[in-house]
Design an enzyme around this catalytic site. Structure first.
Site, PDB file in Angstrom:
ATOM      1  N   CYS A 262      53.785 -10.272  51.235  1.00  0.00           N
ATOM      2  CA  CYS A 262      52.591  -9.422  51.261  1.00  0.00           C
ATOM      3  C   CYS A 262      52.906  -8.056  50.639  1.00  0.00           C
ATOM      4  O   CYS A 262      53.165  -7.978  49.451  1.00  0.00           O
ATOM      5  CB  CYS A 262      52.045  -9.314  52.684  1.00  0.00           C
ATOM      6  SG  CYS A 262      50.361  -8.659  52.735  1.00  0.00           S
TER       7      CYS A 262
ATOM      8  N   HIS B 130      50.575 -14.818  53.713  1.00  0.00           N
ATOM      9  CA  HIS B 130      51.460 -14.825  54.877  1.00  0.00           C
ATOM     10  C   HIS B 130      51.957 -16.239  55.150  1.00  0.00           C
ATOM     11  O   HIS B 130      51.255 -17.026  55.774  1.00  0.00           O
ATOM     12  CB  HIS B 130      50.730 -14.240  56.091  1.00  0.00           C
ATOM     13  CG  HIS B 130      50.527 -12.771  55.946  1.00  0.00           C
ATOM     14  ND1 HIS B 130      51.485 -11.863  56.333  1.00  0.00           N
ATOM     15  CD2 HIS B 130      49.544 -12.066  55.374  1.00  0.00           C
ATOM     16  CE1 HIS B 130      51.074 -10.650  56.028  1.00  0.00           C
ATOM     17  NE2 HIS B 130      49.899 -10.737  55.441  1.00  0.00           N
TER      18      HIS B 130
ATOM     19  N   GLU C 235      54.022 -17.214  57.216  1.00  0.00           N
ATOM     20  CA  GLU C 235      54.160 -17.427  58.665  1.00  0.00           C
ATOM     21  C   GLU C 235      52.832 -17.770  59.323  1.00  0.00           C
ATOM     22  O   GLU C 235      52.796 -18.130  60.496  1.00  0.00           O
ATOM     23  CB  GLU C 235      54.788 -16.184  59.309  1.00  0.00           C
ATOM     24  CG  GLU C 235      53.889 -14.962  59.446  1.00  0.00           C
ATOM     25  CD  GLU C 235      53.746 -14.110  58.182  1.00  0.00           C
ATOM     26  OE1 GLU C 235      54.110 -14.580  57.092  1.00  0.00           O
ATOM     27  OE2 GLU C 235      53.238 -12.973  58.296  1.00  0.00           O
TER      28      GLU C 235
END
Lengths: 205, 256
Positions: A79, A185, A187
């Site tokens: 990011c 992202h 994750e």
């Protein structure tokens, strides 16, 4: 277990990133000073929010990280961390990025070429358009969707592996040698995101 | 192209999902982690845990629930209900919430939106607005905002409050129609469109989902960026996958 340095420069909470890295078998530590980076087999620069937060990554951090990259230790920007890999960002014109990738980051225009308005920030799941093959996208199908939340973007250049379109087209995954970055992202992007983190771990070896 | 998001809401009390749940194959119907796993497999884009009886002594139980859900779930997770202070938000974030949703607390202390945006980034701050159709003292049509679970008038209009929340640092608006909540007659597309067109940040529509076409409507005439539902999924009246297939057939971009 492979020792990965996750740099916490206070640009957002890292709980989710830590959890996802644990899920792909990374042993993560958070260096307090650049000197702590020495044992790192790889370095991850995460981050959300304003580019000005990267001011915490001062010359000593940059020199040390560049030294590790020079020694072949893979660097992953996530990011804001991806944007930091470039020369800089219009969001904080006085700050320099790491500069390992050429180009400047700038704000999404909020409309497509035909004048259709899109919202900025760009929040939600959007698709990855494959432009090149690279280790970081091994096993990631063309068109796979991942979770974004950002207002600034990096340009599509020779280092772009996938592009994403939100009004305009921008670099969503980049890789040049051992340096990789993702604008979204991983994750928070389900199995596709974990695949990308596993690919990074394979680069680390 | 950016997909429209489908978000499932888990109403949690003392670590258990309340509201009826009717999935086959769940060991414990009320286990939030197990339900979250099921939704994830079905392709949900995001989850909201709403703590419906948040009290001081129960916040610890909520943190345990968040941890249990977040442990193996790698999609965005928002937590709301009873988040009144920066410390409440910190507890949720540290337990694994990616976003915190503020409702009554944001109305009472709008500066909390800014405090949390500065600490975690705007992407982590959701301003939840409960509103219904009303007429103001001058006879103008408004969307009246209510706090404290819809019981107390905030004397504000939802469009105006959403714009202020955006300026103060909120990254998303979760807009619930009090008129439609629980009715299953469809989302309030008029109110959703009015708020969505007034702000740049995403608007999540909530309240009234009953059938698949309700989601088509809220993403077209309602101009919603995301739609939230609870019981329509819990009762397995429809699966997330069937909903997304229906949306795609209607040319609405979704993640499948």
């Amino acid at each position: 277990m492979t020792r990965i340095a996750l740099i916490d420069y206070k640009a957002g909470n890292l709980t989710s990133v830590r959890k996802a890295l644990a899920a792909v078998g990374a042993e993560v530590f958070t260096p307090e000073t650049p000197a702590d980076l020495a044992p790192a087999r790889g370095v991850i620069v995460p981050g959300v929010g304003h580019f000005s937060a990267t001011v915490a990554l001062d010359d000593e951090w940059r020199r040390t990280i560049l030294g590790l990259v020079g020694a072949g230790r893979p660097l992953l920007g996530i990011c804001l961390g991806l944007q930091w890999l470039f020369e800089g960002s219009d969001e904080s014109p006085d700050l320099k990025g790491l500069g390992v990738l050429s180009g400047m980051c700038r704000k999404l225009r909020g409309e497509s070429a035909d004048g259709t308005a899109v919202k900025v920030p760009h929040v939600g799941w959007n698709s990855l358009e494959r432009l090149a093959d690279a280790p970081i996208v091994d096993g990631v199908p063309d068109g796979a969707q991942v979770y974004f939340t950002h207002s600034y973007v990096a340009p599509v250049t020779a280092d772009t592996v996938t592009a994403t379109t939100h009004g305009e087209r921008f670099a969503s995954i980049v890789q040049r040698g051992v340096v990789a970055g993702v604008q979204f992202h991983p994750e928070k992007s389900g199995e596709i995101g974990l695949t990308i983190l596993r690919n990074y771990m394979k680069m680390v070896g | 192209m950016l997909s429209k998001r489908i978000i499932a809401c888990l109403d949690v009390r003392d670590g258990q999902v309340v509201k009826g749940i009717n999935f086959e194959g769940l060991r414990s119907a009320g286990d939030p982690a197990e339900l979250a796993r099921r939704y994830n497999v079905e392709g949900i884009d995001e989850l909201v845990i709403l703590d419906i009886t948040a009290t001081l002594e129960r916040r610890r139980a909520l943190a345990d629930t968040i941890q249990a859900v977040a442990r193996e779930l790698f999609i965005p997770l928002a937590v709301g209900g009873g988040i009144r202070t920066e410390a409440d938000a910190a507890l949720a974030v540290e337990a694994g919430a990616d976003k915190v949703s503020l409702n009554s607390a944001a109305l009472a202390h709008p500066e909390l939106l800014t405090t949390l945006a500065n600490r975690y980034g705007s992407q982590a701050v959701v301003c939840a607005i409960d509103a219904k159709h009303a007429v103001d003292a001058q006879g103008r049509k408004i969307y009246a905002v209510y706090s404290r679970s819809g019981t107390t008038s905030a004397n504000r209009d939802a469009v105006e409050w959403a714009k202020e929340a955006e300026e103060r640092g909120a990254g998303e608006i979760l807009l619930t129609s009090i008129d439609r909540d629980g009715t299953k007659i469809g989302f309030d597309c008029e109110m959703t469109a009015a708020v969505s067109r007034a702000v740049s940040i995403p608007v999540i529509a909530s309240g009234g989902a009953g059938k698949l076409d309700d989601f088509v409507d809220v993403f077209t005439t309602g101009a919603a960026d995301a739609a939230l539902a609870a019981s329509i999924f819990h009762y397995a009246e429809t699966s997330v996958h069937a909903l997304k297939a229906h949306l795609r057939a209607h040319h609405i971009p979704v993640r499948i």
